[in-house]
Design an enzyme around this catalytic site. Structure first.
Site, mmCIF file in Angstrom:
data_model
loop_
_atom_site.group_PDB
_atom_site.id
_atom_site.type_symbol
_atom_site.label_atom_id
_atom_site.label_comp_id
_atom_site.label_asym_id
_atom_site.label_seq_id
_atom_site.Cartn_x
_atom_site.Cartn_y
_atom_site.Cartn_z
ATOM 1 N N CYS A 298 0.839 -1.193 0.000
ATOM 2 C CA CYS A 298 0.000 0.000 0.000
ATOM 3 C C CYS A 298 0.877 1.247 0.000
ATOM 4 O O CYS A 298 2.081 1.175 0.208
ATOM 5 C CB CYS A 298 -0.941 0.000 1.200
ATOM 6 S SG CYS A 298 -0.125 -0.228 2.778
ATOM 7 N N ASP A 299 0.229 2.362 -0.238
ATOM 8 C CA ASP A 299 0.911 3.645 -0.150
ATOM 9 C C ASP A 299 -0.134 4.711 0.118
ATOM 10 O O ASP A 299 -1.334 4.470 -0.024
ATOM 11 C CB ASP A 299 1.691 3.968 -1.417
ATOM 12 C CG ASP A 299 2.759 4.998 -1.132
ATOM 13 O OD1 ASP A 299 3.817 4.614 -0.598
ATOM 14 O OD2 ASP A 299 2.536 6.205 -1.388
ATOM 15 N N GLN A 300 0.346 5.870 0.519
ATOM 16 C CA GLN A 300 -0.563 6.965 0.827
ATOM 17 C C GLN A 300 0.132 8.298 0.628
ATOM 18 O O GLN A 300 1.326 8.434 0.898
ATOM 19 C CB GLN A 300 -1.037 6.875 2.284
ATOM 20 C CG GLN A 300 -2.001 7.972 2.680
ATOM 21 C CD GLN A 300 -2.412 7.855 4.127
ATOM 22 O OE1 GLN A 300 -1.590 8.032 5.009
ATOM 23 N NE2 GLN A 300 -3.670 7.535 4.357
#
Length: 183
Positions: free
Chosen positions: A58-60
Site C-alpha cells: 500500500c501507499d498513501q
C-alpha cells in the site's frame, strides 16, 4: 483484520516514481513495492503449495490545496504542513494492491478520505514536531495522535484509511484475488 502476516520493507526509491494525479501515484508506488518484494522472495518458499499466500502492499499521500504531500523532508516542512491544516481540510489518498503469490494475479484500488480540522494550536504543533513521529508519515498527518485528535472536526470516510490501510478496500481486494484463485 484477523489475518496472520509477516511485515517486509520494499526498500524502493519512492521519489523516483512520479505521476500527475495522486491516485495514479499511490497505485504506482504500491505496485512498485509489490514487484520489489516479489523479486526478493526465494523460489523455495511454500508459495506453490499454498494458494492463499497473499502480498499486500500500500501507499498513501496527503493532498492539500491540490498539492501532493509525502513524508516531510524537514522539521520546517512538517511544521508548515500541520499549520496549513488548522481550520482547513485535507485529503488522504491511499492505495492497496493485493497479489496472489502463486498465480501472480493482482487487484488494486484507491480510497480517498477528506479530513476537516478545527484550529490546531501552535503548542500542539510544536509538541508533535518535538516528538518526531510526524516526520515519518505522509503529509505529517496523524489524526489518531492524542494531541491532534481533539483538533479533528470531521472525517468524511474511514479513519483506518487515513491511518494508511483502508480495511474495507483491503478486504474487497483479498476476496477478489482469492476468488480468482479458486476458479
Amino acid at each position: 483484520m484477523g489475518y496472520q502476516f509477516t511485515l517486509m520493507s520494499a526498500d524502493i526509491d519512492e521519489k523516483s516514481i512520479r505521476k500527475d494525479k495522486p491516485e495514479e501515484l499511490v497505485l504506482a508506488l504500491a505496485e512498485a513495492k509489490a514487484e520489489a518484494i516479489m523479486r526478493r522472495i526465494p523460489d523455495g518458499d511454500n508459495i506453490e503449495e499454498d494458494k492463499s499466500t497473499l502480498l499486500i502492499t500500500c501507499d498513501q499521500v496527503v493532498v492539500y490545496e491540490d498539492a501532493v504531500r509525502e513524508k516531510p523532508s524537514s522539521v520546517e516542512e512538517a511544521r508548515e504542513y500541520i499549520r496549513g491544516y488548522s481550520k482547513g481540510h485535507t485529503a488522504t489518498v491511499s492505495s492497496v494492491a493485493v497479489t496472489n503469490l502463486k498465480t501472480g494475479l493482482r487487484k488494486s484500488g484507491v480510497d480517498r478520505v477528506e479530513t476537516y480540522f478545527n484550529e490546531i494550536p501552535e503548542e500542539t504543533i510544536e509538541k508533535l514536531i518535538e516528538e518526531g513521529t510526524v516526520l515519518k508519515v505522509a503529509g505529517a498527518l496523524l489524526i489518531e495522535h492524542p494531541l491532534i485528535l481533539p483538533c479533528v472536526k470531521e472525517v468524511a470516510g474511514t479513519t483506518d484509511s487515513v491511518m494508511g490501510l483502508p480495511k474495507e478496500l483491503t478486504e474487497k481486494l483479498i476476496k477478489e484475488v482469492l476468488a480468482m484463485a479458486s476458479i
